[in-house]
Design an enzyme around this catalytic site. Structure first.
Site, short mmCIF file in Angstrom:
data_model
loop_
_atom_site.label_atom_id
_atom_site.label_comp_id
_atom_site.label_asym_id
_atom_site.label_seq_id
_atom_site.Cartn_x
_atom_site.Cartn_y
_atom_site.Cartn_z
N ARG A 1 72.16 44.18 63.58
CA ARG A 1 71.84 42.91 63.85
C ARG A 1 70.12 42.93 63.72
O ARG A 1 69.37 41.93 64.38
CB ARG A 1 72.07 42.47 65.31
CG ARG A 1 73.39 42.45 65.40
CD ARG A 1 74.18 41.40 66.44
NE ARG A 1 75.45 41.22 66.67
CZ ARG A 1 76.17 42.04 67.19
NH1 ARG A 1 75.64 42.93 67.96
NH2 ARG A 1 77.37 41.80 67.46
N LYS B 1 60.80 36.14 52.73
CA LYS B 1 61.93 36.11 51.80
C LYS B 1 62.74 37.36 51.50
O LYS B 1 62.07 38.03 51.07
CB LYS B 1 61.95 35.19 50.79
CG LYS B 1 61.75 33.50 50.87
CD LYS B 1 61.69 32.83 49.72
CE LYS B 1 61.51 31.43 49.95
NZ LYS B 1 61.22 30.38 48.72
N GLU C 1 52.42 35.62 37.99
CA GLU C 1 52.32 35.07 39.35
C GLU C 1 50.93 34.71 39.70
O GLU C 1 50.71 33.97 40.59
CB GLU C 1 52.96 36.00 40.40
CG GLU C 1 54.47 36.19 39.90
CD GLU C 1 55.40 35.01 40.28
OE1 GLU C 1 54.88 33.90 40.95
OE2 GLU C 1 56.68 35.13 40.16
N LYS D 1 49.00 32.86 48.67
CA LYS D 1 50.57 32.98 49.17
C LYS D 1 50.46 32.80 50.56
O LYS D 1 51.36 32.21 51.36
CB LYS D 1 51.14 34.38 48.52
CG LYS D 1 52.26 34.56 49.29
CD LYS D 1 53.76 34.45 48.21
CE LYS D 1 54.96 34.15 49.10
NZ LYS D 1 56.09 34.64 48.25
N GLU E 1 60.01 26.95 53.90
CA GLU E 1 60.08 26.04 52.77
C GLU E 1 60.79 24.63 53.09
O GLU E 1 61.71 24.39 52.47
CB GLU E 1 61.10 26.81 51.63
CG GLU E 1 60.73 25.95 50.34
CD GLU E 1 61.31 27.12 49.11
OE1 GLU E 1 61.05 28.29 49.18
OE2 GLU E 1 61.83 26.64 48.21
N ARG F 1 55.74 24.92 50.67
CA ARG F 1 56.05 26.27 50.06
C ARG F 1 56.93 26.39 48.63
O ARG F 1 56.75 27.13 47.92
CB ARG F 1 56.98 27.06 51.24
CG ARG F 1 57.39 28.44 50.56
CD ARG F 1 57.73 29.62 51.70
NE ARG F 1 58.05 30.63 51.30
CZ ARG F 1 58.26 31.89 51.86
NH1 ARG F 1 58.28 31.84 53.35
NH2 ARG F 1 58.42 33.02 51.19
N ASN G 1 57.01 27.84 43.68
CA ASN G 1 58.26 27.64 42.58
C ASN G 1 57.52 27.13 41.11
O ASN G 1 58.16 26.86 40.30
CB ASN G 1 59.39 27.16 42.96
CG ASN G 1 59.94 28.13 44.12
OD1 ASN G 1 60.15 29.35 43.91
ND2 ASN G 1 60.32 27.49 45.27
N HIS H 1 59.02 28.11 38.05
CA HIS H 1 60.41 28.86 38.06
C HIS H 1 61.76 27.93 37.92
O HIS H 1 62.65 28.69 37.60
CB HIS H 1 60.28 29.22 39.51
CG HIS H 1 59.55 30.26 39.70
ND1 HIS H 1 58.10 30.28 39.60
CD2 HIS H 1 59.69 31.63 40.37
CE1 HIS H 1 57.54 31.55 39.96
NE2 HIS H 1 58.44 32.49 40.57
N HIS I 1 63.69 30.76 36.04
CA HIS I 1 64.80 31.47 36.11
C HIS I 1 65.80 31.05 35.30
O HIS I 1 66.78 31.80 34.95
CB HIS I 1 65.15 30.85 37.68
CG HIS I 1 64.65 31.61 38.70
ND1 HIS I 1 64.72 30.91 39.98
CD2 HIS I 1 63.92 32.75 38.89
CE1 HIS I 1 63.71 31.72 40.76
NE2 HIS I 1 63.61 32.83 40.23
N HIS J 1 61.37 38.67 34.74
CA HIS J 1 60.90 37.42 35.89
C HIS J 1 59.45 36.83 35.38
O HIS J 1 59.24 35.69 35.20
CB HIS J 1 61.16 37.88 37.14
CG HIS J 1 60.71 36.63 38.18
ND1 HIS J 1 61.58 35.53 38.27
CD2 HIS J 1 59.57 36.43 39.06
CE1 HIS J 1 61.02 34.83 39.34
NE2 HIS J 1 59.75 35.28 39.55
N1 GLY Z 1 58.46 33.62 45.83
C1 GLY Z 1 58.39 32.37 46.54
C2 GLY Z 1 58.25 32.01 47.85
O1 GLY Z 1 58.11 33.19 48.59
O2 GLY Z 1 58.56 31.21 48.52
#
Ligand code: GLY
Length: 357
Positions: A115, A137, A179, A222, A232, A236, A240, A243, A247, A259
């Site tokens: 947990r 994330k 990036e 970031k 997000e 946030r 992307n 992306h 993607h 990527h």
């Molecule tokens: N890589 C995009 C984010 O962390 O939101």
């Protein structure tokens, strides 16, 4: 070589952590990351042999096979099994040593094993340092698409030891630069300017102090975004940029396109779409292409990837809202926004416009 770390504090809804950017940090992991209990190290078959022995005091090491194709629930299951065999309990800290895949898998394990146990990120790729390791994330891919299962799991520390970048293959370093270009475009015109003019043309062999400065500058972008919008709900999503296209290009290539390379092509396509919809000056596309090419990145989509296949692949991206594709578009460097207002024909036209003929 050692370089005193730059400390970047990240706050989130349940606490805060430091991102340390320096060189020669890994041997002092436990002290620098203030880890008290046992360390369970998760790494991969590429990074483990290069760097794992620099970390002291590790109770157990789990090595997963390298590659995005292993970012799966099956890999997570094998990690749980090995942690249980090694007797790892909730007093332990899971440490991720590797690139984005290792961080995502290890973070998901840390969020769910018993947990939830403490988690520290030690990113070893440029991409993981400037993007994946910061912001909490974690997750894995499903056959239906990337990152479809996951959790937010904030680390208690991130150690970005830039000396590990020196062992990166040049094309992996370049992929991470996509990036960095993206971060400049989102909210740091000075960073983008340095990349555009070639003032900041770094490789894995650049002086370690320049690598530290580049990584810290990119992480700040970031950090500021994820602090404002940790889950997000709004801003946030601008991370992307490039992306939705990127993607889809990765997926259509069967993940032969890295990527960062997909993101590079996606940034160019996003600029094309932005100009097509009259949000930005058409010269923006060329400026972004120049900045990416200066880092040795591809900027054109290979002709063998069908525009229609790329468009269809976009629908497996979890970033679509209520069945509608969402794009991050540009008004200018440092001025980006989210929109669902692009038609199929407009998107297809932009893909075709940035394909090799
Ligand atoms: N890589 C995009 C984010 O962390 O939101």
């Amino acid at each position: 070589m050692k370089l005193d770390p730059i400390y970047l504090l990240v706050t989130h809804p349940t606490g805060q952590y430091d991102v340390l950017v320096g060189a020669g940090l890994l041997p002092n992991l436990a002290d620098l990351a203030q880890i008290r209990g046992p360390i369970a190290l998760i790494t991969d078959s590429n990074v483990g042999p290069l760097h794992a022995d620099r970390l002291g005091g590790v109770a157990c090491t789990v090595t997963i096979p390298a590659g995005e194709q292993h970012k799966t629930l099956a890999t997570v299951q094998t990690v749980y099994d090995q942690l249980l065999v090694a007797g790892i309990d909730r007093q332990a800290t899971i440490v991720a040593l590797g690139g984005g895949v290792v961080g995502d898998v290890a973070g998901f394990v840390a969020a769910t094993y018993m947990r939830g146990v403490a988690f520290v990120q030690c990113p070893t790729s440029l991409l993981a340092m400037v993007d994946a390791s910061v912001g909490g994330k974690t997750g894995v891919d499903m056959p239906q698409g990337k990152n479809l299962v996951g959790a937010f799991k904030q680390p208690t520390a991130v150690l970005a030891d830039v000396s590990t970048l020196q062992t990166l293959p040049p094309e992996e370093f370049a992929a991470g630069m996509a990036e960095v270009v993206k971060h400049g475009l989102i909210s740091n015109p000075e960073l983008f300017g340095r990349l555009e003019t070639g003032d900041w043309r770094l490789t894995h062999q650049s002086p370690i102090s320049s690598l530290q400065s580049l990584v810290a500058t990119a992480i700040k972008v970031k950090r500021d975004v994820v602090q404002e919008d940790p889950f997000e709900q709004g801003r946030r999503a601008t991370l992307n940029l490039g992306h939705t296209f990127g993607h889809a290009i990765e997926q259509v290539s069967g993940y032969r396109v890295r990527h960062g390379e997909g993101v590079a092509m996606g940034l160019v396509a996003a600029a094309n779409l932005s100009a097509r919809l009259e949000h930005c000056d058409p010269a923006m596309q060329g400026r972004i292409e120049n900045a990416l090419q200066a880092q040795g990145l591809p900027t054109r989509i290979p002709a063998e990837f069908e525009a229609n296949a790329i468009y269809q692949a976009m629908f497996s991206d979890k970033k679509k809202a209520a069945g509608k594709l969402r794009f991050i578009l540009l008004r200018d460097v440092g001025d980006v926004f989210v929109t669902a207002a692009a038609t199929e024909n407009e998107v297809l036209a932009s893909v075709t416009a940035v394909q090799f003929t």
